[in-house]
Design a protein around this motif. Sequence first.
Motif, mmCIF file in Angstrom:
data_model
loop_
_atom_site.group_PDB
_atom_site.id
_atom_site.type_symbol
_atom_site.label_atom_id
_atom_site.label_comp_id
_atom_site.label_asym_id
_atom_site.label_seq_id
_atom_site.Cartn_x
_atom_site.Cartn_y
_atom_site.Cartn_z
ATOM 1 N N ALA A 279 0.861 -1.177 0.000
ATOM 2 C CA ALA A 279 0.000 0.000 0.000
ATOM 3 C C ALA A 279 0.895 1.225 0.000
ATOM 4 O O ALA A 279 2.020 1.189 0.504
ATOM 5 N N PHE A 280 0.398 2.297 -0.597
ATOM 6 C CA PHE A 280 1.105 3.568 -0.491
ATOM 7 C C PHE A 280 0.093 4.698 -0.508
ATOM 8 O O PHE A 280 -1.031 4.540 -0.979
ATOM 9 N N LEU A 281 0.511 5.821 0.059
ATOM 10 C CA LEU A 281 -0.363 6.981 0.186
ATOM 11 C C LEU A 281 0.475 8.239 0.063
ATOM 12 O O LEU A 281 1.588 8.302 0.595
ATOM 13 N N THR A 282 -0.058 9.227 -0.637
ATOM 14 C CA THR A 282 0.628 10.504 -0.787
ATOM 15 C C THR A 282 0.367 11.342 0.461
ATOM 16 O O THR A 282 -0.783 11.577 0.829
ATOM 17 N N VAL B 153 4.183 7.513 1.757
ATOM 18 C CA VAL B 153 4.484 6.437 2.694
ATOM 19 C C VAL B 153 4.102 5.128 2.009
ATOM 20 O O VAL B 153 3.024 5.027 1.423
ATOM 21 N N HIS B 154 4.992 4.125 2.090
ATOM 22 C CA HIS B 154 4.800 2.828 1.431
ATOM 23 C C HIS B 154 5.002 1.720 2.451
ATOM 24 O O HIS B 154 5.856 1.838 3.333
ATOM 25 N N ALA B 155 4.258 0.631 2.315
ATOM 26 C CA ALA B 155 4.434 -0.538 3.184
ATOM 27 C C ALA B 155 4.222 -1.807 2.366
ATOM 28 O O ALA B 155 3.355 -1.845 1.472
ATOM 29 N N TYR B 156 5.022 -2.846 2.672
ATOM 30 C CA TYR B 156 4.990 -4.102 1.925
ATOM 31 C C TYR B 156 5.087 -5.286 2.883
ATOM 32 O O TYR B 156 5.861 -5.241 3.844
#
Length: 185
Positions: free
Chosen positions: A88-91, A153-156
């Motif tokens: 997921a990622f979000l600006t 922000v990114h998460a994996y």
Amino acid sequence: MSVSPSSSASRSASPSASAPAATPTQADLLDFVRRTAADNALIASLPLDPEGRTWVRLEGPGGSEAWLIGWPPGTGTGWHDHADSVGAFLTARGELKENSLAARLPTDGWKTLELSEDVDRERRLPAGNGRSFGQHHVHEVLNESRAEHAISVHAYYPPLPRIRRYSRTGQILHLEQVERPEDWQ
């Protein structure tokens, strides 16, 4: 490739680092990036470089890998996927554009593919907007602004085992290289 800030610090998203962690879902990762992007002090702490992307590794939920990334005007990732990880990622600041393929590609054993005409998707993600995605999601992320940095922000999960990088000419997608964690940490 851009350089990571030398003073990168890990930050924890959960108050208790000793609590057992459940395997995070795409929804969990999206919730994490949304909460993290709302942390104004964290967002403001990212060093921004006018020449290239900067990043700081964060501690994500349930053993996931997370990153705070700064995007100078006119920068992007190029076409890539995150192999077997969901994400997921979000600006958090500015606006990013995501171009993606709405097709499941073979995971291994190919170097060049011809894409059908209807696989392209485009999504604009202004501050506060993001998305989650499944395994083998092929996309590129761009900051098309000519004047403003963007921060995301990114998460994996699981932590990235590899990233496959592609070049694209029209409807032809070509596998260029496979990066491993030691290439970007």
